[in-house]
Design an enzyme around this catalytic site. Sequence first.
Site, PDB file in Angstrom:
ATOM      1  N   HIS A 136     -28.135  -1.390  37.165  1.00 17.31           N
ATOM      2  CA  HIS A 136     -26.609  -0.825  36.442  1.00 17.31           C
ATOM      3  C   HIS A 136     -26.941  -0.446  37.493  1.00 17.31           C
ATOM      4  CE1 HIS A 136     -30.844   1.517  35.000  1.00 17.31           C
ATOM      5  NE2 HIS A 136     -30.154   1.910  35.985  1.00 17.31           N
TER       6      HIS A 136
HETATM    7  P1  TYD Z   1     -33.790   1.077  30.764  1.00 18.37           P
HETATM    8  O1  TYD Z   1     -32.359   1.943  30.967  1.00 18.37           O
HETATM    9  O2  TYD Z   1     -33.041   0.296  29.992  1.00 18.37           O
HETATM   10  O3  TYD Z   1     -33.928   0.278  31.651  1.00 18.37           O
HETATM   11  P2  TYD Z   1     -34.270  -0.399  32.995  1.00 18.37           P
HETATM   12  O4  TYD Z   1     -32.931   0.510  33.739  1.00 18.37           O
HETATM   13  O5  TYD Z   1     -35.282   0.320  33.902  1.00 18.37           O
HETATM   14  O6  TYD Z   1     -34.018  -1.538  32.904  1.00 18.37           O
HETATM   15  O7  TYD Z   1     -34.323   2.179  29.767  1.00 18.37           O
HETATM   16  C1  TYD Z   1     -35.257   0.907  28.869  1.00 18.37           C
HETATM   17  C2  TYD Z   1     -35.441   2.708  27.435  1.00 18.37           C
HETATM   18  O8  TYD Z   1     -36.073   3.362  27.432  1.00 18.37           O
HETATM   19  C3  TYD Z   1     -33.626   2.284  26.918  1.00 18.37           C
HETATM   20  O9  TYD Z   1     -33.430   2.308  25.584  1.00 18.37           O
HETATM   21  C4  TYD Z   1     -33.477   3.257  27.148  1.00 18.37           C
HETATM   22  C5  TYD Z   1     -34.822   4.417  27.211  1.00 18.37           C
HETATM   23  N1  TYD Z   1     -34.723   5.418  28.666  1.00 18.37           N
HETATM   24  C6  TYD Z   1     -34.185   6.801  28.050  1.00 18.37           C
HETATM   25  O10 TYD Z   1     -34.658   7.099  26.600  1.00 18.37           O
HETATM   26  N2  TYD Z   1     -34.270   8.001  29.115  1.00 18.37           N
HETATM   27  C7  TYD Z   1     -34.892   7.922  30.289  1.00 18.37           C
HETATM   28  O11 TYD Z   1     -34.855   8.671  31.119  1.00 18.37           O
HETATM   29  C8  TYD Z   1     -35.007   6.083  30.916  1.00 18.37           C
HETATM   30  C9  TYD Z   1     -34.694   5.342  32.376  1.00 18.37           C
HETATM   31  C10 TYD Z   1     -34.557   5.225  29.883  1.00 18.37           C
END
Ligand code: TYD
Length: 132
Positions: A50
């Site tokens: 992303h």
């Molecule tokens: P995700 O965005 O999929 O992680 P990455 O981009 O590293 O692959 O995040 C995993 C899960 O955690 C998703 O359900 C969103 C949640 N999350 C939060 O609630 N708060 C946060 O600050 C972050 C980074 C993720």
Amino acid sequence: MNKSTVIDINQLGDERGLLTVIEEKLTIPFEILRVFYIYGTKEGVRRGFHAHYKTRQALICVSGNCKVYLDNTKRKEDILLDTPTKALILEPNDWHEMYDFSPDCVLLVLASHLYDAEDYIRDYNKFIEVYG
Ligand code: TYD
């Protein structure tokens, strides 16, 4: 378009061991509103996929190592984070993917904004439309 950069963070050490300090606006060029860390990553996992509209981040591997793939629509590069004294200042306009996590990797992320799902661009075509 802002360019993501790797910065060195100083290391304080004495006979007892090492210490690295991060100070808002001095070490990291933004106000830190959120901190999270990624650890226990399973072998072969690639995550991220992303970009953001607003959020700036600093990525620091405080243990182990991992790689970060960056794509700013013009240039693609891979950055190795392998020391707690190096921070990748990741600008919102960079599509990023983290991979090759060592089993002991703890990837610390400092972010300029609170979590907001609306600030994520998770569709690559949308990313090109916004930043291309
Ligand atoms: P995700 O965005 O999929 O992680 P990455 O981009 O590293 O692959 O995040 C995993 C899960 O955690 C998703 O359900 C969103 C949640 N999350 C939060 O609630 N708060 C946060 O600050 C972050 C980074 C993720």
